[in-house]
Design a protein around this motif. Structure first.
Motif, PDB file in Angstrom:
ATOM      1  N   PHE A 174       0.755  -1.230   0.138  1.00  0.00           N
ATOM      2  CA  PHE A 174       0.003   0.119   0.032  1.00  0.00           C
ATOM      3  C   PHE A 174       0.753   1.405   0.114  1.00  0.00           C
ATOM      4  CE2 PHE A 174      -3.998   2.412   1.603  1.00  0.00           C
ATOM      5  CZ  PHE A 174      -4.553   2.114   0.166  1.00  0.00           C
ATOM      6  N   SER A 175       2.107   1.084  -0.749  1.00  0.00           N
ATOM      7  CA  SER A 175       2.918   2.141  -0.749  1.00  0.00           C
ATOM      8  C   SER A 175       2.274   3.526  -1.583  1.00  0.00           C
ATOM      9  CB  SER A 175       4.199   1.728  -1.806  1.00  0.00           C
ATOM     10  OG  SER A 175       4.810   0.733  -1.131  1.00  0.00           O
ATOM     11  N   GLN A 176       1.580   3.335  -2.379  1.00  0.00           N
ATOM     12  CA  GLN A 176       0.554   4.347  -3.134  1.00  0.00           C
ATOM     13  C   GLN A 176       1.402   5.249  -3.843  1.00  0.00           C
ATOM     14  OE1 GLN A 176      -2.807   5.538  -1.110  1.00  0.00           O
ATOM     15  NE2 GLN A 176      -1.771   4.587   0.456  1.00  0.00           N
ATOM     16  N   VAL A 201       6.475   6.574  -8.589  1.00  0.00           N
ATOM     17  CA  VAL A 201       7.363   6.893  -7.349  1.00  0.00           C
ATOM     18  C   VAL A 201       8.048   6.150  -6.557  1.00  0.00           C
ATOM     19  CG1 VAL A 201       7.577   8.743  -5.406  1.00  0.00           C
ATOM     20  CG2 VAL A 201       5.556   9.000  -7.357  1.00  0.00           C
ATOM     21  N   LYS A 202       9.306   5.723  -7.133  1.00  0.00           N
ATOM     22  CA  LYS A 202      10.223   4.650  -6.611  1.00  0.00           C
ATOM     23  C   LYS A 202      10.535   4.902  -5.120  1.00  0.00           C
ATOM     24  CE  LYS A 202      14.619   2.531  -7.027  1.00  0.00           C
ATOM     25  NZ  LYS A 202      15.960   2.354  -7.744  1.00  0.00           N
ATOM     26  N   ASN A 203      10.788   6.147  -4.738  1.00  0.00           N
ATOM     27  CA  ASN A 203      10.868   6.188  -3.388  1.00  0.00           C
ATOM     28  C   ASN A 203       9.822   6.071  -2.237  1.00  0.00           C
ATOM     29  OD1 ASN A 203      13.478   7.276  -3.998  1.00  0.00           O
ATOM     30  ND2 ASN A 203      12.879   9.485  -4.160  1.00  0.00           N
ATOM     31  N   ALA A 204       8.589   6.462  -2.805  1.00  0.00           N
ATOM     32  CA  ALA A 204       7.444   5.840  -1.744  1.00  0.00           C
ATOM     33  C   ALA A 204       7.547   4.365  -1.394  1.00  0.00           C
ATOM     34  CB  ALA A 204       6.022   6.114  -2.576  1.00  0.00           C
ATOM     35  N   TYR A 205       8.127   3.465  -2.382  1.00  0.00           N
ATOM     36  CA  TYR A 205       8.022   2.191  -1.982  1.00  0.00           C
ATOM     37  C   TYR A 205       9.273   1.879  -1.380  1.00  0.00           C
ATOM     38  CZ  TYR A 205       4.325   1.375  -5.551  1.00  0.00           C
ATOM     39  OH  TYR A 205       3.253   1.240  -6.083  1.00  0.00           O
ATOM     40  N   LEU A 206      10.561   2.427  -1.446  1.00  0.00           N
ATOM     41  CA  LEU A 206      11.543   2.143  -0.733  1.00  0.00           C
ATOM     42  C   LEU A 206      11.231   2.883   0.698  1.00  0.00           C
ATOM     43  CD1 LEU A 206      14.473   3.052  -2.990  1.00  0.00           C
ATOM     44  CD2 LEU A 206      13.420   1.166  -2.612  1.00  0.00           C
ATOM     45  N   ASP A 207      10.648   3.970   0.809  1.00  0.00           N
ATOM     46  CA  ASP A 207      10.459   4.541   2.231  1.00  0.00           C
ATOM     47  C   ASP A 207       9.314   3.449   2.983  1.00  0.00           C
ATOM     48  OD1 ASP A 207      12.057   6.460   1.631  1.00  0.00           O
ATOM     49  OD2 ASP A 207      10.249   8.205   1.269  1.00  0.00           O
ATOM     50  N   ARG A 208       8.223   2.944   2.107  1.00  0.00           N
ATOM     51  CA  ARG A 208       7.409   2.043   2.748  1.00  0.00           C
ATOM     52  C   ARG A 208       7.923   0.737   3.317  1.00  0.00           C
ATOM     53  NH1 ARG A 208       5.008  -0.518   5.659  1.00  0.00           N
ATOM     54  NH2 ARG A 208       2.982  -1.629   5.445  1.00  0.00           N
ATOM     55  N   ALA A 226      16.573   1.115   4.727  1.00  0.00           N
ATOM     56  CA  ALA A 226      16.265   2.366   4.176  1.00  0.00           C
ATOM     57  C   ALA A 226      17.114   2.658   2.681  1.00  0.00           C
ATOM     58  CB  ALA A 226      16.345   3.465   4.900  1.00  0.00           C
ATOM     59  N   GLY A 227      16.079   2.822   1.570  1.00  0.00           N
ATOM     60  CA  GLY A 227      16.876   3.098   0.463  1.00  0.00           C
ATOM     61  C   GLY A 227      17.324   1.871  -0.505  1.00  0.00           C
ATOM     62  N   ASP A 228      17.163   0.855   0.141  1.00  0.00           N
ATOM     63  CA  ASP A 228      17.639  -0.305  -0.570  1.00  0.00           C
ATOM     64  C   ASP A 228      16.568  -1.082  -1.600  1.00  0.00           C
ATOM     65  OD1 ASP A 228      18.935  -2.694  -1.240  1.00  0.00           O
ATOM     66  OD2 ASP A 228      18.604  -3.806   0.689  1.00  0.00           O
ATOM     67  N   ASP A 229      16.908  -1.009  -2.848  1.00  0.00           N
ATOM     68  CA  ASP A 229      16.300  -1.347  -3.777  1.00  0.00           C
ATOM     69  C   ASP A 229      16.705  -2.956  -4.583  1.00  0.00           C
ATOM     70  OD1 ASP A 229      18.285  -0.536  -5.471  1.00  0.00           O
ATOM     71  OD2 ASP A 229      16.950   0.773  -6.801  1.00  0.00           O
ATOM     72  N   SER A 230      17.781  -3.278  -3.792  1.00  0.00           N
ATOM     73  CA  SER A 230      18.540  -4.565  -4.577  1.00  0.00           C
ATOM     74  C   SER A 230      17.653  -5.609  -4.469  1.00  0.00           C
ATOM     75  CB  SER A 230      19.785  -4.907  -3.731  1.00  0.00           C
ATOM     76  OG  SER A 230      19.629  -5.062  -2.491  1.00  0.00           O
ATOM     77  N   TRP A 231      16.711  -5.813  -3.539  1.00  0.00           N
ATOM     78  CA  TRP A 231      15.898  -7.044  -3.314  1.00  0.00           C
ATOM     79  C   TRP A 231      14.652  -7.024  -4.171  1.00  0.00           C
ATOM     80  CZ3 TRP A 231      10.865  -6.788  -1.281  1.00  0.00           C
ATOM     81  CH2 TRP A 231      10.749  -5.719  -0.855  1.00  0.00           C
TER      82      TRP A 231
END
Length: 194
Positions: free
Chosen positions: A41-43, A82-89, A99-104
């Motif tokens: 539900f990162s929206q 908005v990628k940052n919304a997902y990383l923050d969520r 925080a800020g990790d998109d590697s997974w």
């Protein structure tokens, strides 16, 4: 309209009349876009809606990958991921990722979810009796969308949806919809094993 009719009638419309889109219809299209799936539900979506003078400015650079007839649409909607919304969520305690990790993220769900929202726009357009077409933005146009319309840098356009009253009775002769057959169910769907 029945849902199956919406699915069957949905196609890319590339030419529009000059009839404006009713505000009520436009708002319904946009409200439905907000009902799409959202990982965690990162929206993480935004939608830039262009009409009037802003739309005229956009057509000067934004339709380079679309047929010229698309610029007859009275509305353009730019779905933004908005990628940052997902990383923050997903850095919140209930998810527990760094925080800020998109590697997974094997698949960028910020783009997937925004694409699903775009599909809801296309389907709602059909239900409203409107035509719509999704097309891509040239890489050099992305920066202009940000600068011309004040779009935050972390909002990435995934494409554009031109929206209006269709001025085409059916698929354009010679288009891929008339020259390439739709793949058969049995060519695409497998149950249990490929």
């Amino acid at each position: 309209m029945e849902f199956q009719d919406v699915v069957r009638r949905r196609r890319m419309v590339r030419k529009f009349t000059d009839e404006p889109v009713a505000d009520e219809s436009l708002r319904r299209v946009l409200r439905n876009a907000l009902r799409g799936p959202s990982a965690g539900f990162s929206q993480g979506q935004g939608f830039l809606v262009l009409t009037g003078e802003e739309l005229e400015r956009f057509w000067e650079f934004g339709a380079s990958w679309a047929p010229a007839s698309v610029t007859t649409a009275p509305v353009a909607i730019v779905p933004l991921s908005v990628k940052n919304a997902y990383l923050d969520r997903y850095a919140k305690p209930d998810k527990g990722f760094a925080a800020g990790d998109d590697s997974w993220w094997r698949v960028p769900y910020w783009d997937v979810d925004t694409g699903m929202a775009a599909m809801l726009i296309l389907q709602t357009a059909v239900d409203e009796g409107l035509g719509a077409v999704f097309f891509g933005l040239a890489p050099e146009s992305v920066e202009r969308v940000h600068s011309e319309f004040g779009v935050p840098e972390d909002h990435d356009p995934i494409g554009v949806i031109a929206l209006g009253h269709g001025d085409e009775p059916g698929p354009t002769p010679g288009s891929s919809a008339t020259t390439i057959r739709r793949r058969d169910f049995s060519e695409v769907i497998r149950f249990g094993h490929w």
